[in-house]
Design a protein around this motif. Structure first.
Motif, short mmCIF file in Angstrom:
data_model
loop_
_atom_site.label_atom_id
_atom_site.label_comp_id
_atom_site.label_asym_id
_atom_site.label_seq_id
_atom_site.Cartn_x
_atom_site.Cartn_y
_atom_site.Cartn_z
N ALA A 187 -13.59 75.65 49.79
CA ALA A 187 -12.64 74.67 50.75
C ALA A 187 -13.48 73.66 51.31
O ALA A 187 -13.00 72.73 51.48
CB ALA A 187 -12.02 75.58 51.82
N ALA A 188 -14.67 73.88 51.78
CA ALA A 188 -15.57 72.92 52.15
C ALA A 188 -15.88 71.80 51.36
O ALA A 188 -15.83 70.69 51.52
CB ALA A 188 -16.97 73.61 52.83
N ILE A 189 -15.92 72.12 49.86
CA ILE A 189 -16.09 70.99 49.01
C ILE A 189 -15.08 70.31 48.82
O ILE A 189 -14.77 68.93 48.76
CB ILE A 189 -16.56 71.57 47.74
N LEU A 222 -14.68 67.94 51.65
CA LEU A 222 -15.88 66.91 51.52
C LEU A 222 -15.25 65.80 50.64
O LEU A 222 -15.52 64.43 50.97
CB LEU A 222 -17.27 67.30 50.97
N THR A 223 -14.64 66.23 49.43
CA THR A 223 -14.03 64.88 48.62
C THR A 223 -13.17 64.31 49.07
O THR A 223 -13.05 63.17 49.01
CB THR A 223 -13.36 66.06 47.45
N SER A 268 -13.17 57.89 53.88
CA SER A 268 -14.41 57.03 54.33
C SER A 268 -14.54 55.78 53.63
O SER A 268 -14.45 54.99 54.28
CB SER A 268 -15.67 57.93 54.36
N ARG A 269 -14.21 55.73 52.41
CA ARG A 269 -14.26 54.70 51.51
C ARG A 269 -13.00 53.72 52.14
O ARG A 269 -13.15 52.63 52.07
CB ARG A 269 -14.14 54.87 50.02
N ARG A 270 -11.76 54.35 52.11
CA ARG A 270 -10.56 53.59 52.53
C ARG A 270 -10.57 52.88 53.86
O ARG A 270 -10.27 51.88 54.13
CB ARG A 270 -9.46 54.42 52.39
N ARG A 278 -24.96 69.78 48.57
CA ARG A 278 -26.08 68.81 48.02
C ARG A 278 -25.84 68.83 46.50
O ARG A 278 -26.09 67.67 46.06
CB ARG A 278 -27.23 69.16 48.67
N GLN A 279 -25.42 69.94 45.74
CA GLN A 279 -25.54 69.67 44.50
C GLN A 279 -24.36 69.00 43.82
O GLN A 279 -24.47 68.19 43.18
CB GLN A 279 -25.43 71.19 43.87
N TYR A 280 -23.26 69.22 44.67
CA TYR A 280 -22.14 68.15 44.28
C TYR A 280 -22.43 66.67 44.56
O TYR A 280 -22.28 65.84 43.65
CB TYR A 280 -21.04 68.68 45.30
#
Length: 115
Positions: free
Chosen positions: A19-21, A24-25, A31-33, A59-61
Motif C-alpha cells: 500500500a505504501a508503494i 508513492l507511485t 507531484s509531477r502534475r 528505495r529499491q523501487y
C-alpha cells in the motif's frame, strides 16, 4: 516552503508495504502534475527492530525508476549533505532544499526524490 518541494509521509496510518508503494507511485504522479521538483518522502527506518520494510522497498523501487529514467535521482536521508554531489545537484533544481531541517542530520527515515 518552496513550491517545488513537497513532503509526503508514507508511514502515516502504518500501511503494509504494498500500500505504501502504491501511494508513492500516486504521489510521484501528482507531484509531477503539480510542477514539484523534489519530493521528500518519510518512510521511517525501522527503529523498533521490526520495521524498515517500507524504506527498503521504496528505495529499491526508486532505483528501478531511476534506471528507467522515470526519475532523475534520489537521495537517501543519511546521504543528504552539502558534501554529497547528488544533494548539491538537487539544490540547483530546488533551492528550498537548503533550508530543509534534515540537511546534515543523516536521517535514514527519509528519502529525497529529484523529479
Amino acid at each position: 516552503m518552496d513550491k517545488r518541494l513537497r513532503e509526503v509521509n508514507l508511514e502515516l496510518g502504518k500501511p503494509f508495504v504494498d500500500a505504501a508503494i502504491r501511494r508513492l507511485t500516486s504521489e510521484l504522479y501528482q507531484s509531477r502534475r503539480m510542477g514539484v521538483s523534489v519530493l521528500k518522502i518519510i518512510h521511517g527506518y525501522g527503529s523498533s527492530g521490526t520495521g524498515g520494510r517500507i524504506r527498503v522497498e521504496a528505495r529499491q523501487y526508486l532505483g528501478r525508476l531511476k534506471k528507467r529514467r522515470e526519475i532523475c535521482d534520489f537521495i537517501p536521508g543519511e546521504e543528504f549533505s552539502i558534501f554529497n554531489e547528488a544533494t548539491r545537484n538537487a539544490f540547483l533544481v530546488c533551492d528550498g532544499l537548503r533550508q530543509d531541517h534534515d540537511l546534515e542530520r543523516h536521517n535514514n527515515g527519509v528519502t529525497f526524490i529529484v523529479l
